[in-house]
Scaffold this motif. Structure first.
Motif, PDB file in Angstrom:
ATOM      1  N   ARG A  27     -90.487  18.161  -9.098  1.00 17.17           N
ATOM      2  CA  ARG A  27     -90.938  18.900  -7.913  1.00 17.17           C
ATOM      3  C   ARG A  27     -91.926  18.065  -7.094  1.00 17.17           C
ATOM      4  NH1 ARG A  27     -89.529  23.332  -4.869  1.00 17.17           N
ATOM      5  NH2 ARG A  27     -91.356  24.037  -3.768  1.00 17.17           N
ATOM      6  N   THR A  28     -92.844  17.399  -7.773  1.00 22.45           N
ATOM      7  CA  THR A  28     -93.837  16.576  -7.088  1.00 22.45           C
ATOM      8  C   THR A  28     -93.178  15.413  -6.359  1.00 22.45           C
ATOM      9  OG1 THR A  28     -95.467  17.175  -8.772  1.00 22.45           O
ATOM     10  CG2 THR A  28     -95.965  15.260  -7.408  1.00 22.45           C
ATOM     11  N   LEU A  29     -92.226  14.748  -7.019  1.00 22.95           N
ATOM     12  CA  LEU A  29     -91.502  13.655  -6.377  1.00 22.95           C
ATOM     13  C   LEU A  29     -90.743  14.157  -5.153  1.00 22.95           C
ATOM     14  CD1 LEU A  29     -90.973  10.584  -6.929  1.00 22.95           C
ATOM     15  CD2 LEU A  29     -88.782  11.308  -7.881  1.00 22.95           C
ATOM     16  N   PHE A  30     -90.111  15.312  -5.286  1.00 23.32           N
ATOM     17  CA  PHE A  30     -89.395  15.911  -4.162  1.00 23.32           C
ATOM     18  C   PHE A  30     -90.343  16.190  -3.001  1.00 23.32           C
ATOM     19  CE2 PHE A  30     -87.869  19.586  -1.794  1.00 23.32           C
ATOM     20  CZ  PHE A  30     -86.596  19.173  -1.451  1.00 23.32           C
ATOM     21  N   GLU A  31     -91.481  16.776  -3.291  1.00 23.07           N
ATOM     22  CA  GLU A  31     -92.441  17.102  -2.228  1.00 23.07           C
ATOM     23  C   GLU A  31     -93.000  15.854  -1.556  1.00 23.07           C
ATOM     24  OE1 GLU A  31     -95.242  19.684  -4.175  1.00 23.07           O
ATOM     25  OE2 GLU A  31     -93.884  21.410  -4.045  1.00 23.07           O
ATOM     26  N   MET A  32     -93.132  14.773  -2.322  1.00 21.64           N
ATOM     27  CA  MET A  32     -93.660  13.531  -1.755  1.00 21.64           C
ATOM     28  C   MET A  32     -92.684  12.870  -0.786  1.00 21.64           C
ATOM     29  SD  MET A  32     -95.517  11.719  -5.023  1.00 21.64           S
ATOM     30  CE  MET A  32     -95.793  10.178  -4.164  1.00 21.64           C
ATOM     31  N   TYR A  33     -91.388  12.917  -1.110  1.00 19.80           N
ATOM     32  CA  TYR A  33     -90.423  12.124  -0.358  1.00 19.80           C
ATOM     33  C   TYR A  33     -89.401  12.925   0.439  1.00 19.80           C
ATOM     34  CZ  TYR A  33     -92.291   8.193  -2.916  1.00 19.80           C
ATOM     35  OH  TYR A  33     -93.133   7.241  -3.426  1.00 19.80           O
ATOM     36  N   SER A  34     -89.334  14.219   0.263  1.00 19.64           N
ATOM     37  CA  SER A  34     -88.281  14.997   0.916  1.00 19.64           C
ATOM     38  C   SER A  34     -88.387  14.969   2.444  1.00 19.64           C
ATOM     39  CB  SER A  34     -88.267  16.437   0.415  1.00 19.64           C
ATOM     40  OG  SER A  34     -89.479  17.085   0.729  1.00 19.64           O
ATOM     41  N   GLY A  35     -89.574  14.932   2.984  1.00 21.27           N
ATOM     42  CA  GLY A  35     -89.731  14.885   4.435  1.00 21.27           C
ATOM     43  C   GLY A  35     -89.117  13.632   5.040  1.00 21.27           C
ATOM     44  N   LYS A  36     -89.412  12.483   4.424  1.00 19.28           N
ATOM     45  CA  LYS A  36     -88.850  11.222   4.910  1.00 19.28           C
ATOM     46  C   LYS A  36     -87.337  11.200   4.729  1.00 19.28           C
ATOM     47  CE  LYS A  36     -93.000   8.627   3.841  1.00 19.28           C
ATOM     48  NZ  LYS A  36     -93.589   7.595   3.001  1.00 19.28           N
ATOM     49  N   PHE A  37     -86.874  11.646   3.557  1.00 19.37           N
ATOM     50  CA  PHE A  37     -85.435  11.658   3.300  1.00 19.37           C
ATOM     51  C   PHE A  37     -84.709  12.615   4.236  1.00 19.37           C
ATOM     52  CE2 PHE A  37     -85.611  10.266  -1.457  1.00 19.37           C
ATOM     53  CZ  PHE A  37     -86.109   9.033  -1.067  1.00 19.37           C
ATOM     54  N   MET A  38     -85.332  13.753   4.515  1.00 22.91           N
ATOM     55  CA  MET A  38     -84.690  14.741   5.386  1.00 22.91           C
ATOM     56  C   MET A  38     -84.523  14.188   6.801  1.00 22.91           C
ATOM     57  SD  MET A  38     -83.228  17.560   5.427  1.00 22.91           S
ATOM     58  CE  MET A  38     -82.813  18.996   6.349  1.00 22.91           C
ATOM     59  N   SER A  39     -85.494  13.435   7.273  1.00 21.90           N
ATOM     60  CA  SER A  39     -85.357  12.862   8.617  1.00 21.90           C
ATOM     61  C   SER A  39     -84.191  11.880   8.673  1.00 21.90           C
ATOM     62  CB  SER A  39     -86.661  12.202   9.067  1.00 21.90           C
ATOM     63  OG  SER A  39     -86.966  11.087   8.257  1.00 21.90           O
ATOM     64  N   ILE A  40     -83.944  11.164   7.584  1.00 22.82           N
ATOM     65  CA  ILE A  40     -82.796  10.266   7.525  1.00 22.82           C
ATOM     66  C   ILE A  40     -81.501  11.069   7.495  1.00 22.82           C
ATOM     67  CG2 ILE A  40     -81.603   8.557   6.096  1.00 22.82           C
ATOM     68  CD1 ILE A  40     -84.461   7.633   5.222  1.00 22.82           C
ATOM     69  N   CYS A  41     -81.477  12.126   6.683  1.00 19.52           N
ATOM     70  CA  CYS A  41     -80.270  12.964   6.592  1.00 19.52           C
ATOM     71  C   CYS A  41     -79.921  13.587   7.937  1.00 19.52           C
ATOM     72  CB  CYS A  41     -80.469  14.073   5.556  1.00 19.52           C
ATOM     73  SG  CYS A  41     -80.582  13.474   3.859  1.00 19.52           S
ATOM     74  N   MET A  49     -77.995  22.518   7.895  1.00 18.55           N
ATOM     75  CA  MET A  49     -77.522  22.989   6.588  1.00 18.55           C
ATOM     76  C   MET A  49     -76.844  21.838   5.835  1.00 18.55           C
ATOM     77  SD  MET A  49     -78.012  26.426   6.191  1.00 18.55           S
ATOM     78  CE  MET A  49     -76.651  27.115   5.301  1.00 18.55           C
ATOM     79  N   MET A  50     -76.043  21.063   6.541  1.00 14.54           N
ATOM     80  CA  MET A  50     -75.387  19.918   5.905  1.00 14.54           C
ATOM     81  C   MET A  50     -76.422  18.873   5.492  1.00 14.54           C
ATOM     82  SD  MET A  50     -71.981  19.488   8.258  1.00 14.54           S
ATOM     83  CE  MET A  50     -71.342  18.108   7.334  1.00 14.54           C
ATOM     84  N   ALA A  51     -77.418  18.651   6.333  1.00  8.37           N
ATOM     85  CA  ALA A  51     -78.475  17.688   6.011  1.00  8.37           C
ATOM     86  C   ALA A  51     -79.245  18.129   4.761  1.00  8.37           C
ATOM     87  CB  ALA A  51     -79.421  17.534   7.197  1.00  8.37           C
ATOM     88  N   GLU A  52     -79.528  19.420   4.646  1.00  7.86           N
ATOM     89  CA  GLU A  52     -80.215  19.933   3.460  1.00  7.86           C
ATOM     90  C   GLU A  52     -79.362  19.765   2.208  1.00  7.86           C
ATOM     91  OE1 GLU A  52     -81.495  23.945   4.178  1.00  7.86           O
ATOM     92  OE2 GLU A  52     -82.800  23.332   5.827  1.00  7.86           O
ATOM     93  N   ASP A  53     -78.071  20.006   2.323  1.00  4.70           N
ATOM     94  CA  ASP A  53     -77.166  19.812   1.186  1.00  4.70           C
ATOM     95  C   ASP A  53     -77.175  18.355   0.722  1.00  4.70           C
ATOM     96  OD1 ASP A  53     -76.450  22.471   1.151  1.00  4.70           O
ATOM     97  OD2 ASP A  53     -74.532  22.167   2.190  1.00  4.70           O
ATOM     98  N   VAL A  54     -77.104  17.436   1.662  1.00  6.19           N
ATOM     99  CA  VAL A  54     -77.128  16.013   1.319  1.00  6.19           C
ATOM    100  C   VAL A  54     -78.461  15.654   0.665  1.00  6.19           C
ATOM    101  CG1 VAL A  54     -77.145  13.675   2.290  1.00  6.19           C
ATOM    102  CG2 VAL A  54     -75.446  15.345   3.056  1.00  6.19           C
ATOM    103  N   LEU A  55     -79.539  16.198   1.191  1.00  5.36           N
ATOM    104  CA  LEU A  55     -80.863  15.934   0.623  1.00  5.36           C
ATOM    105  C   LEU A  55     -80.933  16.391  -0.832  1.00  5.36           C
ATOM    106  CD1 LEU A  55     -83.903  15.140   1.139  1.00  5.36           C
ATOM    107  CD2 LEU A  55     -84.248  17.577   1.576  1.00  5.36           C
ATOM    108  N   ILE A  56     -80.519  17.619  -1.098  1.00  4.77           N
ATOM    109  CA  ILE A  56     -80.577  18.161  -2.458  1.00  4.77           C
ATOM    110  C   ILE A  56     -79.669  17.368  -3.396  1.00  4.77           C
ATOM    111  CG2 ILE A  56     -80.121  20.191  -3.890  1.00  4.77           C
ATOM    112  CD1 ILE A  56     -82.629  20.371  -2.059  1.00  4.77           C
ATOM    113  N   GLU A  57     -78.457  17.071  -2.952  1.00  2.79           N
ATOM    114  CA  GLU A  57     -77.538  16.290  -3.781  1.00  2.79           C
ATOM    115  C   GLU A  57     -78.096  14.901  -4.079  1.00  2.79           C
ATOM    116  OE1 GLU A  57     -73.629  16.266  -2.035  1.00  2.79           O
ATOM    117  OE2 GLU A  57     -73.590  18.450  -1.912  1.00  2.79           O
ATOM    118  N   SER A  58     -78.778  14.325  -3.119  1.00  4.65           N
ATOM    119  CA  SER A  58     -79.375  13.005  -3.318  1.00  4.65           C
ATOM    120  C   SER A  58     -80.465  13.048  -4.383  1.00  4.65           C
ATOM    121  CB  SER A  58     -79.966  12.480  -2.007  1.00  4.65           C
ATOM    122  OG  SER A  58     -78.956  12.325  -1.042  1.00  4.65           O
ATOM    123  N   PHE A  59     -81.316  14.072  -4.332  1.00  5.45           N
ATOM    124  CA  PHE A  59     -82.364  14.182  -5.347  1.00  5.45           C
ATOM    125  C   PHE A  59     -81.782  14.459  -6.730  1.00  5.45           C
ATOM    126  CE2 PHE A  59     -85.527  14.194  -2.003  1.00  5.45           C
ATOM    127  CZ  PHE A  59     -86.590  13.554  -2.625  1.00  5.45           C
TER     128      PHE A  59
END
Length: 87
Positions: A27-41, A49-59
């Protein structure tokens, strides 16, 4: 211990925790990097919705394939180069 060494140690502990399936570390790793990863997605996906799916699958892939030894080497090298007085 200075602030920069603490950040490197914290990242190593998170990686170790993730490799042991520790939910708090994940959870901590996700919170640290999800913002940056989401902007890429969002750059590559048409809707959020598709970007969120890709983000979750990536983690999920990150958590499943994390190798503590290689990550320790990578983070250690990055920390040394990032905070080196010669850079």
């Amino acid at each position: 211990m200075n602030r920069f060494n603490y950040i490197c140690i914290m990242e190593l502990e998170l990686i170790r925790g993730c490799s042991q399936q520790d939910r708090v570390s994940q959870r901590t790793l996700f919170e640290m990097y999800s913002g940056k990863f989401m902007s890429i997605c969002r750059r590559y996906m048409v809707d959020n919705m598709m970007a969120e799916d890709v983000l979750i699958e990536s983690f999920v892939k990150i958590y499943d394939n994390i190798d503590t030894r290689s990550e320790e080497r990578r983070v250690g090298k990055e920390c040394r180069s990032r905070w080196s007085p010669y850079h």
